[in-house]
Write a protein that holds these residues in place. Structure first.
Motif, PDB file in Angstrom:
ATOM      1  N   LYS A 268      -3.075 119.539 103.233  1.00 40.25           N
ATOM      2  CA  LYS A 268      -2.039 118.504 103.253  1.00 40.25           C
ATOM      3  C   LYS A 268      -2.615 117.161 102.809  1.00 40.25           C
ATOM      4  N   GLU A 269      -3.823 116.815 103.361  1.00 36.19           N
ATOM      5  CA  GLU A 269      -4.463 115.556 102.981  1.00 36.19           C
ATOM      6  C   GLU A 269      -4.779 115.527 101.485  1.00 36.19           C
ATOM      7  N   THR A 273      -3.275 112.983  98.777  1.00 38.58           N
ATOM      8  CA  THR A 273      -4.147 112.216  97.873  1.00 38.58           C
ATOM      9  C   THR A 273      -3.766 112.444  96.421  1.00 38.58           C
ATOM     10  N   LYS A 274      -3.521 113.700  96.082  1.00 39.98           N
ATOM     11  CA  LYS A 274      -3.120 114.037  94.716  1.00 39.98           C
ATOM     12  C   LYS A 274      -1.798 113.354  94.375  1.00 39.98           C
ATOM     13  N   GLY A 278      -1.230 110.643  91.583  1.00 40.76           N
ATOM     14  CA  GLY A 278      -0.198 110.887  90.577  1.00 40.76           C
ATOM     15  C   GLY A 278       0.748 109.706  90.442  1.00 40.76           C
ATOM     16  N   LYS A 279       1.101 109.103  91.602  1.00 34.41           N
ATOM     17  CA  LYS A 279       1.981 107.932  91.553  1.00 34.41           C
ATOM     18  C   LYS A 279       1.313 106.770  90.808  1.00 34.41           C
ATOM     19  N   GLU A 280       0.009 106.557  91.129  1.00 37.04           N
ATOM     20  CA  GLU A 280      -0.717 105.487  90.448  1.00 37.04           C
ATOM     21  C   GLU A 280      -0.779 105.741  88.945  1.00 37.04           C
TER      22      GLU A 280
END
Length: 401
Positions: A268-269, A273-274, A278-280
């Motif tokens: 989950k962590e 993080t992924k 991905g958002k960035e």
């Protein structure tokens, strides 16, 4: 049916028949399928001992009789009882064929029934339930121990009764009042003596048999108690082992559950993080795209302004050239008009000199000249022809013949 002789072959055949009768009445569908839609008789026995039994199958039913039968479907006659018992104990059709070659038996009738008998022989010995197999294996030594004792008792009983039978035959063969030496004899005394001996032997055999049976029974009980204790111990050990395995399994389940939860949290962590990465990346790509769009928009606007300026310049240049051409055309028109006026003045002087009627206009002259020409189209005449200022002075239309 229960008339069983003290003959090994007759006893064996009786036991086989009894077992087949039980199977016929049971719910064994496989065995019953061997009896259905069949009707035949099989006779087995020995001529030497005059021992015979007949097995009859009649549409699902099985019966046996302790005698011969007329016209049996299959007849099997052994040379003696012991040979028959041994061959039957093998339960193999091939052994019967070898016995025929060796002269141990004779067969007559439908040989295919021998294969049928070979099939049903598989059902004769009952199967021991799997849970009881260990007890049977441990009980075999007791059976092996009891077998010689039983054989010995049977041999003694047979020997005794054989002697008694011979004695009775001797008594019956002798004279009631004289023996072989032709001396008087007391038949009553002999009979009483034989009966007394029979009673004594019977009591002796009975006592020995009871002692041996009591001994075997006691040994069997001890062995059974021992087996029971061993079985109970094994069961307790099995229960402890099961409890231990159950506890171990529960611990393994707990460990696996904890490990699975840790793995789930870790995954989950990593996933979160992924997602953030991905958002960035997405924001970065979006910003880059907006910059690219702004640059392209600015470049396009510059290009539009540049093209607009160039077009306006071209238009101005075109206007200037058009004005120049227009001025030049007007000058040419004025020049032509002047020439026409000059030519018109010359014509007037010539007409005056020749005393001719007043000269017609150039257009009138042209119309008069071509008055007899064929008119092809009304719209051929244009303002250019009628206009005296037009530089066009003549139009000729020629039609090919």
């Amino acid at each position: 049916m229960f008339n069983v002789k003290s003959d090994p072959l007759d006893a064996l055949l009786f036991a086989v028949g009894l077992r087949l009768s039980q199977l016929a009445k049971s719910g064994d569908s496989k065995f019953k399928s061997l009896l259905e839609n069949r009707n035949f008789t099989i006779q087995m026995g020995s001529e030497a001992e005059q021992v015979f039994r007949t097995f009859a199958v009649n549409n699902g039913y099985f019966t046996q009789t302790a005698d011969k039968t007329e016209n049996p479907t299959l007849s099997i006659t052994f040379k003696d009882s012991m040979t028959g018992a041994k061959l039957l104990a093998k339960g193999d059709a091939a052994a019967f064929m070898v016995g025929i070659q060796n002269g141990d038996l004779k067969m007559a009738g439908d040989y295919s029934l021998l294969m049928w008998f070979n099939q049903v022989a598989k059902f004769i010995v009952p199967k021991v339930p799997e849970p009881l197999q260990p007890f049977v294996e441990q009980a075999k030594p007791l059976i092996d121990k009891a077998t010689p004792i039983a054989k010995d008792l049977f041999a003694k009983a047979s020997s005794f009764f054989d002697k008694t039978e011979k004695t009775e035959k001797t008594v019956q063969g002798e004279s009631k009042f004289f023996n072989e030496q032709n001396t008087p004899t007391n038949s009553t005394t002999t009979d009483n003596s034989v009966l007394d001996n029979l009673k004594e032997k019977a009591v002796e055999i009975k006592e020995k048999a009871e002692e041996k049976l009591a001994e075997v029974k006691h040994t069997a009980e001890e062995k059974f108690d021992e087996l029971k204790t061993t079985a109970e111990t094994k069961i307790e050990e099995g229960k402890e082992k099961i409890d231990e395995l159950k506890h171990t399994a529960e611990e393994k389940v707990v460990d696996l559950k904890a490990t699975a939860e840790e793995k789930a949290v870790e995954i989950k962590e990593k996933a979160e993080t992924k997602i953030e990465d991905g958002k960035e990346k997405l924001d970065e790509l979006k910003h880059t795209a907006e910059e690219k769009v702004a640059d392209l928009k600015a470049t396009a606007e510059e290009k539009v302004e540049e093209v607009k300026t160039t077009a306006e310049t071209k238009i101005e240049d075109g206007k200037e050239k058009l004005d120049g051409l227009k001025a030049t055309a007007e000058e040419k028109v004025d020049e032509v008009n002047q020439q026409l006026e000059a030519m018109s003045g010359e014509n007037k002087e010539e007409t005056a000199d020749n005393s001719q009627p007043p000269a017609m206009t150039q257009s009138q002259a042209l119309e008069a000249k071509h008055a007899d020409d064929e008119v092809i189209a009304e719209n051929v005449k244009t303002d250019a022809v009628k206009n005296n200022k037009s530089p066009i002075i003549n139009i000729t239309v020629t039609r090919n013949a």
